[in-house]
Design an enzyme around this catalytic site. Structure first.
Site, PDB file in Angstrom:
ATOM      1  N   ARG A   1       0.820  -1.228   0.000  1.00  0.00           N
ATOM      2  CA  ARG A   1       0.000   0.000   0.000  1.00  0.00           C
ATOM      3  C   ARG A   1       0.850   1.274   0.000  1.00  0.00           C
ATOM      4  O   ARG A   1       0.489   2.278   0.619  1.00  0.00           O
ATOM      5  CB  ARG A   1      -0.929   0.027   1.222  1.00  0.00           C
ATOM      6  CG  ARG A   1      -2.038  -1.001   1.211  1.00  0.00           C
ATOM      7  CD  ARG A   1      -2.998  -0.749   0.052  1.00  0.00           C
ATOM      8  NE  ARG A   1      -4.216  -1.508   0.193  1.00  0.00           N
ATOM      9  CZ  ARG A   1      -4.373  -2.772  -0.185  1.00  0.00           C
ATOM     10  NH1 ARG A   1      -3.373  -3.424  -0.767  1.00  0.00           N
ATOM     11  NH2 ARG A   1      -5.527  -3.386  -0.023  1.00  0.00           N
TER      12      ARG A   1
ATOM     13  N   SER B   1     -10.945  -0.486   2.970  1.00  0.00           N
ATOM     14  CA  SER B   1     -10.211  -0.645   4.233  1.00  0.00           C
ATOM     15  C   SER B   1      -9.774   0.728   4.738  1.00  0.00           C
ATOM     16  O   SER B   1      -9.091   1.457   4.008  1.00  0.00           O
ATOM     17  CB  SER B   1      -8.956  -1.486   4.026  1.00  0.00           C
ATOM     18  OG  SER B   1      -9.285  -2.753   3.529  1.00  0.00           O
TER      19      SER B   1
ATOM     20  N   GLU C   1      -5.181   3.818   6.020  1.00  0.00           N
ATOM     21  CA  GLU C   1      -4.910   3.512   4.619  1.00  0.00           C
ATOM     22  C   GLU C   1      -5.479   4.630   3.760  1.00  0.00           C
ATOM     23  O   GLU C   1      -4.962   4.966   2.698  1.00  0.00           O
ATOM     24  CB  GLU C   1      -5.618   2.186   4.285  1.00  0.00           C
ATOM     25  CG  GLU C   1      -4.910   1.349   3.261  1.00  0.00           C
ATOM     26  CD  GLU C   1      -5.732   1.185   2.025  1.00  0.00           C
ATOM     27  OE1 GLU C   1      -5.263   1.611   0.960  1.00  0.00           O
ATOM     28  OE2 GLU C   1      -6.835   0.631   2.102  1.00  0.00           O
TER      29      GLU C   1
HETATM   30  N1  EPU Z   1     -11.523 -10.557   9.694  1.00  0.00           N
HETATM   31  C1  EPU Z   1     -12.112 -10.297  10.892  1.00  0.00           C
HETATM   32  N2  EPU Z   1     -13.217  -9.505  10.923  1.00  0.00           N
HETATM   33  C2  EPU Z   1     -13.763  -8.998   9.777  1.00  0.00           C
HETATM   34  C3  EPU Z   1     -13.167  -9.285   8.535  1.00  0.00           C
HETATM   35  C4  EPU Z   1     -12.025 -10.058   8.517  1.00  0.00           C
HETATM   36  O1  EPU Z   1     -11.651 -10.740  11.940  1.00  0.00           O
HETATM   37  O2  EPU Z   1     -14.766  -8.278   9.872  1.00  0.00           O
HETATM   38  C5  EPU Z   1     -10.288 -11.382   9.670  1.00  0.00           C
HETATM   39  C6  EPU Z   1     -10.544 -12.770   9.196  1.00  0.00           C
HETATM   40  O3  EPU Z   1      -9.827 -13.647  10.011  1.00  0.00           O
HETATM   41  C7  EPU Z   1      -9.976 -12.822   7.819  1.00  0.00           C
HETATM   42  C8  EPU Z   1      -8.867 -11.785   7.887  1.00  0.00           C
HETATM   43  O4  EPU Z   1      -9.354 -10.795   8.792  1.00  0.00           O
HETATM   44  O5  EPU Z   1      -9.481 -14.061   7.500  1.00  0.00           O
HETATM   45  C9  EPU Z   1      -8.542 -11.141   6.572  1.00  0.00           C
HETATM   46  O6  EPU Z   1      -9.715 -10.574   6.006  1.00  0.00           O
HETATM   47  P1  EPU Z   1      -9.810 -10.292   4.433  1.00  0.00           P
HETATM   48  O7  EPU Z   1      -9.482 -11.506   3.697  1.00  0.00           O
HETATM   49  O8  EPU Z   1     -11.114  -9.653   4.158  1.00  0.00           O
HETATM   50  O9  EPU Z   1      -8.613  -9.298   4.143  1.00  0.00           O
HETATM   51  P2  EPU Z   1      -8.093  -7.980   4.867  1.00  0.00           P
HETATM   52  O10 EPU Z   1      -6.689  -8.204   5.277  1.00  0.00           O
HETATM   53  O11 EPU Z   1      -9.016  -7.524   5.933  1.00  0.00           O
HETATM   54  C10 EPU Z   1      -7.058  -6.939   2.706  1.00  0.00           C
HETATM   55  C11 EPU Z   1      -7.106  -5.636   1.959  1.00  0.00           C
HETATM   56  C12 EPU Z   1      -8.396  -5.511   1.174  1.00  0.00           C
HETATM   57  C13 EPU Z   1      -8.485  -6.687   0.200  1.00  0.00           C
HETATM   58  C14 EPU Z   1      -8.434  -7.995   1.016  1.00  0.00           C
HETATM   59  C15 EPU Z   1      -8.430  -9.242   0.170  1.00  0.00           C
HETATM   60  C16 EPU Z   1      -5.768  -4.121   3.314  1.00  0.00           C
HETATM   61  C17 EPU Z   1      -5.768  -2.921   4.214  1.00  0.00           C
HETATM   62  N3  EPU Z   1      -6.971  -4.520   2.889  1.00  0.00           N
HETATM   63  O12 EPU Z   1      -8.114  -6.905   3.668  1.00  0.00           O
HETATM   64  O13 EPU Z   1      -8.315  -4.316   0.416  1.00  0.00           O
HETATM   65  O14 EPU Z   1      -9.681  -6.631  -0.554  1.00  0.00           O
HETATM   66  O15 EPU Z   1      -7.220  -8.016   1.793  1.00  0.00           O
HETATM   67  O16 EPU Z   1      -7.171  -9.528  -0.313  1.00  0.00           O
HETATM   68  O17 EPU Z   1      -4.706  -4.655   2.996  1.00  0.00           O
HETATM   69  C18 EPU Z   1      -8.821  -1.973   0.481  1.00  0.00           C
HETATM   70  O18 EPU Z   1      -7.619  -1.768   0.464  1.00  0.00           O
HETATM   71  O19 EPU Z   1      -9.655  -1.035   0.516  1.00  0.00           O
HETATM   72  C19 EPU Z   1      -9.316  -3.354   0.511  1.00  0.00           C
HETATM   73  C20 EPU Z   1     -10.610  -3.655   0.639  1.00  0.00           C
END
Ligand code: EPU
Length: 332
Positions: free
Chosen positions: A163, A232, A328
């Protein structure tokens, strides 16, 4: 080049914050030099925006906001295995992903449905489902306001990391990304490491992958058309292995993503899901029920209300886990 004055930005940011900008202008490639003269003459504060999908406005903008519109796609080179395409910064990101998927050009299909423009994609090195855009970028063509010309910035010079890029640092608001060159594969290269993609079988088509990603995003992330948001709100923190071991001993369920040398990326969403955020929600501002990393504008929230809520979350996470969440979203 038509300059509008004192207009509302509500329709120009996905958080749907109703602030005003002193000036707003949309330009194309042929306007670049005139635009440069204008800003040099008036010495105004400049903000370049794409679709406004990663910004939180907390006050009126006292300066000129510029949106770059040129959105043509040109294939520069092509051989049996790959193509290099140059895409105007004003192109809607997902329209370009769709264009690639229809032609079987592989590399960015996992980045389907990310809001924003092609020009904004290298700025924060958009990433999702195991892919970052920096993996497919050859170079960026950047109109530098000071030099008054377009300079080429190679992938390496972009200084991409999670990012982050040179455009958020040394080149912040110093110019406009007029086009981006992508190298894409004509040979199938599915990347199916992310949880729900793993069970797609061996050789899914590019369209199947795109459709699956769209389905996942729709189920996990709130639609800005329903509730204003900017995806995010915080980055996933990267902490030292030592700090991670300590955290893991106290909170064994904490999800972690990469072990990169001495560092570990952990889930900000999980940290936020495990503190008491409800107490700070208001009729205007809340966490999305779909994803706790996304703050939503439920009514006509002011940017400052959203920022206050974000700071309360940061404090709760810091108090419980001793981790400082970084935003972010670009806060103005
Ligand atoms: N989780 C929770 N609570 C929630 C949602 C998720 O505890 O409400 C935990 C779960 O354990 C899950 C883990 O967080 O397995 C990861 O969640 P997710 O796969 O949705 O990915 P993320 O790390 O939360 C990142 C990016 C997203 C991108 C997803 C998918 C960042 C800041 N965000 O989210 O990007 O879509 O991975 O690869 O790196 C964005 O940048 O706006 C964005 C949406």
């Amino acid at each position: 080049m038509k300059i509008s004055e004192k207009i509302s930005l509500k329709s120009k940011n996905t958080f749907k914050i109703d602030v005003r900008t002193s000036k707003f202008v949309e330009i194309t490639k042929s306007d670049l030099l005139n635009f440069c003269d204008l800003i040099n003459e008036n010495r105004e504060k400049i903000l370049v925006i794409g679709e406004g999908s990663n910004i939180l406005f907390t006050q009126d903008f006292d300066g000129i906001i510029v949106k770059y519109l040129s959105d043509e796609i040109e294939i520069l080179t092509e051989n049996q295995n790959e193509i290099v395409a140059e895409v105007g910064g004003g192109k809607i990101w997902d329209d370009f992903v769709s264009w690639c998927a229809e032609r079987n050009y592989w590399g960015i299909e996992n980045l389907s449905l990310i809001p924003g423009s092609v020009g904004a994609s290298p700025v924060q090195n958009i990433g999702a489902y195991g892919v970052e855009v920096s993996n497919s970028i050859e170079k960026v063509n950047y109109f530098n306001f000071e030099k008054r010309e377009i300079i080429e910035i190679s992938n390496k010079e972009c200084n991409f990391s999670y990012r982050n890029s040179i455009f958020k640092n040394d080149l912040k608001q110093k110019g406009i990304i007029v086009s981006v060159q992508f190298k894409l594969s004509k040979v199938a290269k599915p990347i199916l490491e992310y949880g729900e993609l793993k069970n797609m079988g061996k050789n899914p088509s590019i369209i199947e992958i795109r459709d699956k990603i769209i389905q996942i995003r729709k189920s996990k992330l709130p639609d800005p058309k329903e509730f204003g948001n900017a995806g995010s709100f915080f980055k996933n923190p990267i902490i030292s292995k030592k700090q991670f071991e300590l955290l893991k001993s106290q909170f064994p369920q904490i999800p972690s993503f990469i072990f990169n040398g001495q560092n570990v990326k952990i889930s900000a969403a999980w940290l936020i899901s495990n503190v008491e955020t409800k107490q700070f929600e208001t009729e205007n501002v809340a966490l999305s029920e779909k994803h706790s990393l996304v703050i939503i504008n439920k009514n006509n929230a002011k940017g400052k209300e959203i920022l206050t809520f974000a700071k309360q979350i940061q404090k709760l996470v810091d108090d419980k886990f001793k981790i400082k969440l970084e935003t972010e979203v670009n806060i103005l």
